[in-house]
Design an enzyme around this catalytic site. Structure first.
Site, PDB file in Angstrom:
ATOM      1  CG  ASN A  13      -1.703   1.257   1.409  1.00  0.00           C
ATOM      2  OD1 ASN A  13      -1.749   2.090   0.500  1.00  0.00           O
ATOM      3  ND2 ASN A  13      -2.340   1.412   2.561  1.00  0.00           N
ATOM      4  CE  LYS A  15      -0.031   3.201   4.785  1.00  0.00           C
ATOM      5  NZ  LYS A  15       0.159   3.297   6.230  1.00  0.00           N
ATOM      6  CG  HIS A 100      -5.631   1.999   5.430  1.00  0.00           C
ATOM      7  ND1 HIS A 100      -5.148   2.941   6.314  1.00  0.00           N
ATOM      8  CD2 HIS A 100      -4.628   1.110   5.226  1.00  0.00           C
ATOM      9  CE1 HIS A 100      -3.892   2.618   6.614  1.00  0.00           C
ATOM     10  NE2 HIS A 100      -3.552   1.528   5.973  1.00  0.00           N
ATOM     11  CD  GLU A 102      -2.630   5.553   6.791  1.00  0.00           C
ATOM     12  OE1 GLU A 102      -2.670   5.626   5.540  1.00  0.00           O
ATOM     13  OE2 GLU A 102      -1.679   5.022   7.407  1.00  0.00           O
ATOM     14  CD  GLU A 172      -3.158  -2.346   7.402  1.00  0.00           C
ATOM     15  OE1 GLU A 172      -2.117  -2.651   6.817  1.00  0.00           O
ATOM     16  OE2 GLU A 172      -3.743  -1.263   7.229  1.00  0.00           O
ATOM     17  N   GLY A 178       3.009   2.445  10.748  1.00  0.00           N
ATOM     18  CA  GLY A 178       3.956   3.538  10.573  1.00  0.00           C
ATOM     19  C   GLY A 178       4.703   3.928  11.845  1.00  0.00           C
ATOM     20  CB  SER A 217       5.771  -1.616  11.945  1.00  0.00           C
ATOM     21  OG  SER A 217       5.390  -0.271  12.173  1.00  0.00           O
ATOM     22  N   GLY A 239       5.168   1.495   4.516  1.00  0.00           N
ATOM     23  CA  GLY A 239       6.497   2.077   4.290  1.00  0.00           C
ATOM     24  C   GLY A 239       7.489   1.161   3.600  1.00  0.00           C
TER      25      GLY A 239
HETATM   26  P1  13P Z   1       3.355   0.473   7.599  1.00  0.00           P
HETATM   27  O1  13P Z   1       3.844  -0.805   6.977  1.00  0.00           O
HETATM   28  O2  13P Z   1       4.055   1.699   7.075  1.00  0.00           O
HETATM   29  O3  13P Z   1       3.303   0.400   9.095  1.00  0.00           O
HETATM   30  O4  13P Z   1       1.825   0.663   7.106  1.00  0.00           O
HETATM   31  C1  13P Z   1       0.953  -0.407   7.223  1.00  0.00           C
HETATM   32  C2  13P Z   1      -0.297  -0.062   6.497  1.00  0.00           C
HETATM   33  O5  13P Z   1      -1.044   0.812   6.888  1.00  0.00           O
HETATM   34  C3  13P Z   1      -0.586  -0.795   5.252  1.00  0.00           C
HETATM   35  O6  13P Z   1      -1.878  -0.539   4.796  1.00  0.00           O
END
Ligand code: 13P
Length: 256
Positions: A13, A15, A100, A102, A172, A178, A217, A239
């Site tokens: 992802n 983002k 998600h 976010e 998640e 993150g 993460s 990330g």
């Molecule tokens: P990270 O791998 O950056 O923690 O993000 C996870 C995520 O939100 C994937 O959708």
């Protein structure tokens, strides 16, 4: 079993990251490193504006393409700024992330809205990746199971277990996204098993076949121990999916 009956998925992802040239370089590096695919499926979810180009870059590779979001509207019309499931299918997507954290936290998406998007994705013939997970406060107050049950239940109770027969779930935990603070394999496995059990109450076969990804993460260094657990069928990577070598290490942890 995660490494047994169910084919793992490792999804990136992206983002709101990257630029055109950077995205192309990343896709090319992944295409060169993915090999035959085989034991696991790789999926990339770039920003909307790069999907069409990414579909071309991914031609004749085993890597699949997904979107990060979708409109809940099923029919075309006056919905400024929205992108429909049909449009995503048209440019070559096979998957769409819905719900998600976010989107839920920053853009006010509710369980009902997530169900509407889940439905819109399937109506377009695509596979939704339903994201669920608790915040740190919810975990510390002992509400993890209740939150995840509510989020999965929104889909299960409205659309039925059949809808999960053509879907993927991603657990998640918000506190792990993150932050560099990964859930331990035990913490993740516990929630994955809970999700599978919730669905098994309605349909054991669908529950058994459902891919449940872990996100939060995930890195090359911790992927293998997570993916080794019984109910963890791959990952949804933020990330670390922006770095080709790191993402390939994670991918190969799922093929091993
Ligand atoms: P990270 O791998 O950056 O923690 O993000 C996870 C995520 O939100 C994937 O959708």
């Amino acid at each position: 079993m995660g490494a047994g009956m169910r084919t793992s998925i490792v999804a990136g992802n992206w983002k709101m990251n990257g630029a055109f040239g950077e995205s192309r370089d990343l896709v090319m590096a992944l295409a060169a490193g993915v090999g035959e695919g085989g034991d696991a499926e790789m999926l990339l979810c770039p920003p909307f504006v790069y999907l069409d180009a990414a579909a071309r870059w991914l031609e004749s590779t085993p890597i699949a393409l997904g979107a990060q979001d979708v409109s809940r509207e099923g029919k075309p019309g006056a919905y400024t700024g929205e992108v429909s499931g049909a449009m995503l299918a048209d440019v070559g997507c096979t998957h769409v992330i819905v719900g998600h954290s976010e989107r839920r936290t920053l853009y006010g998406e509710t369980d009902d809205g997530v169900v509407a998007k889940f439905r819109a994705v399937q109506a377009a013939g695509l596979v939704p990746i339903l994201c669920v997970g608790e915040t740190l406060a919810e975990r510390e107050e002992g509400h993890t199971a209740a939150v995840v049950t509510r989020q999965v239940g929104a889909v299960l109770d409205t659309l039925g277990a059949d809808a999960l027969g053509e879907a993927v779930v991603a657990y998640e935990p918000v506190w792990a996204i993150g932050t560099g603070r990964t859930a331990t394999p035990d913490q993740a496995q516990e929630v994955h098993a809970l999700i599978r059990a919730l669905i098994a109450v309605q349909d054991a076969t669908i529950a058994d076949g459902l891919r449940i990804l872990y996100g939060g993460s995930v890195k090359g260094a911790n992927a293998a121990e997570l993916f080794a657990r019984e109910d963890i069928d791959g990952g949804l990577i933020g990330g670390a999916s922006l770095d080709a070598a790191e993402f390939l290490t994670i991918f190969h942890a799922a093929t091993g």
